[in-house]
Design a protein around this motif. Structure first.
Motif, mmCIF file in Angstrom:
data_model
loop_
_atom_site.group_PDB
_atom_site.id
_atom_site.type_symbol
_atom_site.label_atom_id
_atom_site.label_comp_id
_atom_site.label_asym_id
_atom_site.label_seq_id
_atom_site.Cartn_x
_atom_site.Cartn_y
_atom_site.Cartn_z
ATOM 1 N N LEU A 150 -17.579 -20.461 57.234
ATOM 2 C CA LEU A 150 -18.169 -21.402 56.282
ATOM 3 C C LEU A 150 -18.321 -20.801 54.892
ATOM 4 O O LEU A 150 -18.303 -21.520 53.896
ATOM 5 C CB LEU A 150 -19.532 -21.880 56.785
ATOM 6 C CG LEU A 150 -19.566 -22.609 58.125
ATOM 7 C CD1 LEU A 150 -20.972 -23.109 58.414
ATOM 8 C CD2 LEU A 150 -18.578 -23.764 58.150
ATOM 9 N N GLY A 151 -18.528 -19.482 54.819
ATOM 10 C CA GLY A 151 -18.670 -18.850 53.521
ATOM 11 C C GLY A 151 -20.016 -19.058 52.867
ATOM 12 O O GLY A 151 -20.181 -18.798 51.672
ATOM 13 N N ILE A 152 -21.012 -19.526 53.616
ATOM 14 C CA ILE A 152 -22.373 -19.668 53.088
ATOM 15 C C ILE A 152 -23.141 -18.407 53.454
ATOM 16 O O ILE A 152 -23.257 -18.074 54.634
ATOM 17 C CB ILE A 152 -23.054 -20.916 53.676
ATOM 18 C CG1 ILE A 152 -22.316 -22.177 53.199
ATOM 19 C CG2 ILE A 152 -24.526 -20.979 53.275
ATOM 20 C CD1 ILE A 152 -22.829 -23.468 53.811
ATOM 21 N N PRO A 153 -23.657 -17.661 52.469
ATOM 22 C CA PRO A 153 -24.260 -16.357 52.746
ATOM 23 C C PRO A 153 -25.423 -16.416 53.745
ATOM 24 O O PRO A 153 -26.345 -17.225 53.607
ATOM 25 C CB PRO A 153 -24.749 -15.896 51.368
ATOM 26 C CG PRO A 153 -23.836 -16.583 50.403
ATOM 27 C CD PRO A 153 -23.575 -17.930 51.018
ATOM 28 N N VAL A 154 -25.355 -15.541 54.740
ATOM 29 C CA VAL A 154 -26.389 -15.402 55.761
ATOM 30 C C VAL A 154 -26.605 -13.912 56.015
ATOM 31 O O VAL A 154 -25.640 -13.144 56.067
ATOM 32 C CB VAL A 154 -25.995 -16.115 57.075
ATOM 33 C CG1 VAL A 154 -27.034 -15.840 58.176
ATOM 34 C CG2 VAL A 154 -25.860 -17.618 56.857
ATOM 35 N N THR A 155 -27.856 -13.517 56.160
ATOM 36 C CA THR A 155 -28.178 -12.116 56.428
ATOM 37 C C THR A 155 -29.043 -12.000 57.672
ATOM 38 O O THR A 155 -29.594 -12.992 58.172
ATOM 39 C CB THR A 155 -28.921 -11.469 55.246
ATOM 40 O OG1 THR A 155 -30.170 -12.158 55.042
ATOM 41 C CG2 THR A 155 -28.089 -11.497 53.982
ATOM 42 N N MET A 156 -29.192 -10.775 58.141
ATOM 43 C CA MET A 156 -29.971 -10.479 59.337
ATOM 44 C C MET A 156 -30.813 -9.238 59.044
ATOM 45 O O MET A 156 -30.272 -8.166 58.771
ATOM 46 C CB MET A 156 -29.017 -10.220 60.503
ATOM 47 C CG MET A 156 -29.663 -10.013 61.839
ATOM 48 S SD MET A 156 -28.397 -9.917 63.151
ATOM 49 C CE MET A 156 -27.687 -8.303 62.820
ATOM 50 N N ALA A 157 -32.144 -9.384 59.050
ATOM 51 C CA ALA A 157 -33.055 -8.269 58.798
ATOM 52 C C ALA A 157 -33.591 -7.767 60.133
ATOM 53 O O ALA A 157 -34.117 -8.547 60.926
ATOM 54 C CB ALA A 157 -34.210 -8.704 57.897
ATOM 55 N N VAL A 158 -33.462 -6.456 60.364
ATOM 56 C CA VAL A 158 -33.780 -5.874 61.667
ATOM 57 C C VAL A 158 -35.057 -5.051 61.582
ATOM 58 O O VAL A 158 -35.195 -4.171 60.724
ATOM 59 C CB VAL A 158 -32.613 -4.991 62.164
ATOM 60 C CG1 VAL A 158 -32.919 -4.422 63.545
ATOM 61 C CG2 VAL A 158 -31.319 -5.797 62.191
ATOM 62 N N ILE A 163 -28.729 -27.618 54.520
ATOM 63 C CA ILE A 163 -27.346 -27.193 54.748
ATOM 64 C C ILE A 163 -27.276 -25.700 55.035
ATOM 65 O O ILE A 163 -26.600 -25.251 55.973
ATOM 66 C CB ILE A 163 -26.468 -27.555 53.534
ATOM 67 C CG1 ILE A 163 -26.420 -29.077 53.341
ATOM 68 C CG2 ILE A 163 -25.048 -27.009 53.722
ATOM 69 C CD1 ILE A 163 -25.782 -29.516 52.034
ATOM 70 N N THR A 164 -27.965 -24.899 54.236
ATOM 71 C CA THR A 164 -27.903 -23.447 54.433
ATOM 72 C C THR A 164 -28.579 -23.030 55.736
ATOM 73 O O THR A 164 -28.145 -22.074 56.386
ATOM 74 C CB THR A 164 -28.538 -22.694 53.250
ATOM 75 O OG1 THR A 164 -29.877 -23.162 53.024
ATOM 76 C CG2 THR A 164 -27.722 -22.893 51.977
ATOM 77 N N GLU A 165 -29.621 -23.758 56.151
ATOM 78 C CA GLU A 165 -30.255 -23.425 57.425
ATOM 79 C C GLU A 165 -29.342 -23.753 58.595
ATOM 80 O O GLU A 165 -29.313 -23.026 59.600
ATOM 81 C CB GLU A 165 -31.590 -24.157 57.580
ATOM 82 C CG GLU A 165 -32.338 -23.739 58.829
ATOM 83 C CD GLU A 165 -33.723 -24.360 58.931
ATOM 84 O OE1 GLU A 165 -33.852 -25.397 59.609
ATOM 85 O OE2 GLU A 165 -34.663 -23.811 58.327
ATOM 86 N N ALA A 166 -28.589 -24.836 58.497
ATOM 87 C CA ALA A 166 -27.627 -25.157 59.563
ATOM 88 C C ALA A 166 -26.554 -24.068 59.646
ATOM 89 O O ALA A 166 -26.165 -23.649 60.745
ATOM 90 C CB ALA A 166 -26.992 -26.525 59.307
ATOM 91 N N ALA A 167 -26.076 -23.594 58.489
ATOM 92 C CA ALA A 167 -25.098 -22.497 58.492
ATOM 93 C C ALA A 167 -25.710 -21.241 59.094
ATOM 94 O O ALA A 167 -25.046 -20.508 59.843
ATOM 95 C CB ALA A 167 -24.629 -22.229 57.059
ATOM 96 N N VAL A 176 -25.352 -27.490 65.764
ATOM 97 C CA VAL A 176 -26.462 -26.793 65.110
ATOM 98 C C VAL A 176 -27.079 -27.702 64.059
ATOM 99 O O VAL A 176 -26.454 -28.658 63.582
ATOM 100 C CB VAL A 176 -26.015 -25.469 64.467
ATOM 101 C CG1 VAL A 176 -25.496 -24.507 65.521
ATOM 102 C CG2 VAL A 176 -24.981 -25.703 63.378
ATOM 103 N N SER A 177 -28.297 -27.386 63.701
ATOM 104 C CA SER A 177 -29.012 -28.232 62.754
ATOM 105 C C SER A 177 -29.837 -27.376 61.801
ATOM 106 O O SER A 177 -30.133 -26.204 62.069
ATOM 107 C CB SER A 177 -29.926 -29.211 63.502
ATOM 108 O OG SER A 177 -30.813 -28.493 64.350
ATOM 109 N N GLY A 178 -30.199 -27.967 60.702
ATOM 110 C CA GLY A 178 -31.083 -27.325 59.739
ATOM 111 C C GLY A 178 -31.862 -28.396 59.008
ATOM 112 O O GLY A 178 -31.414 -29.543 58.906
#
Length: 390
Positions: free
Chosen positions: A43-51, A274-278, A257-259
């Motif tokens: 999708l190319g929508i930026p998503v990150t993961m904080a650990v 939209i970004t939450e669904a991505a 999926v949903s957002g």
């Protein structure tokens, strides 16, 4: 404080500046890394993961945004919020049943598990919150704020319950309160989607009519990846823009999926949805949460959801229903608090979690409590249908 950034959100500081401020502090809150996982999807929508390996709740937090800096801030601050919910809740000052506390709200109107045995006679530990309207002190149960499991030597009823609903951060306290109030309004609206006899009907949106450059770009990225997209406007009792987005792609055929998002600016609400669904797609792809439903991995035929009949509403017509004219975070927070108070008859309350030794110049973390607002703890958003919207 005056707002300074308006691309997909309203903030008093540019995301790049916020990231520069909080990045040196990540280890303080147990965050070992903030990973860019955008490239694991198309999708190319930026998503990150904080650990956060030693978290008392979820050890991984997700973040999203229109830019990588925004997604980094989103993921890191979600993890920082959880750290404060676990560790900086003030020590209880009183232990007593609710009926002895002189509360301006019924204790049963607070968030609790289904089938809760909470009554006004239940003995609880109490801390002090503040009214978002006039800053008066109001007792609230510590159990509504504190996250995570704790070791103790006595059996206890965990009533009422705590969640991350209303747990929020911002560059300023007012910005954090705005975020928390928007979230509790959004969750109340989502919880109302399946309520019988509701007077507010979901409205399907035609994505092709969205001309806002930011939101149109997000939709174009989804379309370019040949993913199925559906957008809904969710009217509610507060008159605050709440939007929902549903995504499906044949690489995860069992997964819809949903957002969702809420904000006084309808374009921001749509962007958040939209970004939450991505983000939800990438959460499933990374497998980073232990509460992913096994059905997400079910084999099925590559057939997408049936689209709703009709082209959907014109976005400009929907957006014109709302006026978003607050130049400062303080004005926005006051307006949202007034809307909730007018609707429920009770002031929304806020507990500062960056107090005393935990105070920071870089950000603020709060927990917003809104008696009489609903929260369905499910991780999915019920998809409206033409029958419900009729």
């Amino acid at each position: 404080m005056r707002k300074a950034f308006f691309d997909g959100t309203h903030r008093t500081r540019h995301p790049a500046a916020t990231w520069a401020r909080i990045r040196p502090l990540l280890a303080t809150y147990g965050i070992t890394r903030v990973a860019d996982v955008t490239g694991l999807d198309d999708l190319g929508i930026p998503v990150t993961m904080a650990v956060r390996p030693l978290a008392r709740t979820l050890s991984v937090a997700q973040g999203k945004g229109a830019t990588l800096d925004a997604a980094r801030v989103s993921g890191a601050m979600e993890a920082i919020e959880a750290w404060h919910g676990e560790r900086t809740v003030p020590a209880p000052s009183v232990r007593a049943p609710a009926r002895e506390m002189g509360l301006p709200y019924p204790v049963t109107a607070l968030e609790s598990h289904a089938g809760s045995l909470l009554t006004s006679r239940t003995v609880l530990d109490w801390i002090t919150a503040r009214s978002t309207i006039d800053d008066t002190p109001v007792p609230v149960p510590a159990a509504c704020v504190r996250l995570g499991r704790q070791v103790h030597d006595q059996w206890r009823l965990h009533l009422p319950s705590a969640s991350t609903n209303g747990l929020a951060s911002g560059n300023t306290r007012a910005e954090a309160v705005v975020h928390g109030l928007c979230e509790v309004i959004e969750r109340d609206t989502i919880s109302d989607l399946t309520a019988p006899g509701r007077p507010w009907f979901p409205q399907l949106i035609d994505p092709a009519t969205v001309e806002d450059p930011h939101c149109a770009d997000l939709i174009a990225r989804v379309r370019a990846a040949r993913a199925w997209l559906e957008l809904w406007h969710l009217p509610n009792r507060f008159g605050v823009p709440v939007m929902a987005c549903y995504l499906w792609r044949e690489d995860q055929p069992a997964l819809l999926v949903s957002g969702s998002g809420a904000h006084l600016d309808p374009h921001v609400a749509l962007s958040r949805a939209i970004t939450e669904a991505a983000q939800s797609r990438l959460t499933q792809i990374t497998g980073s949460r232990e509460d992913i439903h096994p059905g997400a991995y079910r084999d099925t035929i590559h057939r997408g959801p049936a689209s709703e009949p009709g082209p959907g509403a014109d976005w400009a017509t929907v957006a014109r229903r709302y006026v978003a004219g607050f130049a400062t975070d303080d004005g926005e927070a006051g307006h949202l608090a007034a809307l909730v108070t007018h609707t429920t008859g009770v002031h929304p309350l806020v507990v500062d979690l960056t107090w005393g030794p935990h105070a920071r110049e870089e950000f603020a973390v709060v927990k917003v409590l809104a008696p009489h607002l609903r929260y369905d703890a499910r991780h999915t958003i019920p998809r409206p249908t033409s029958e419900v919207a009729a």
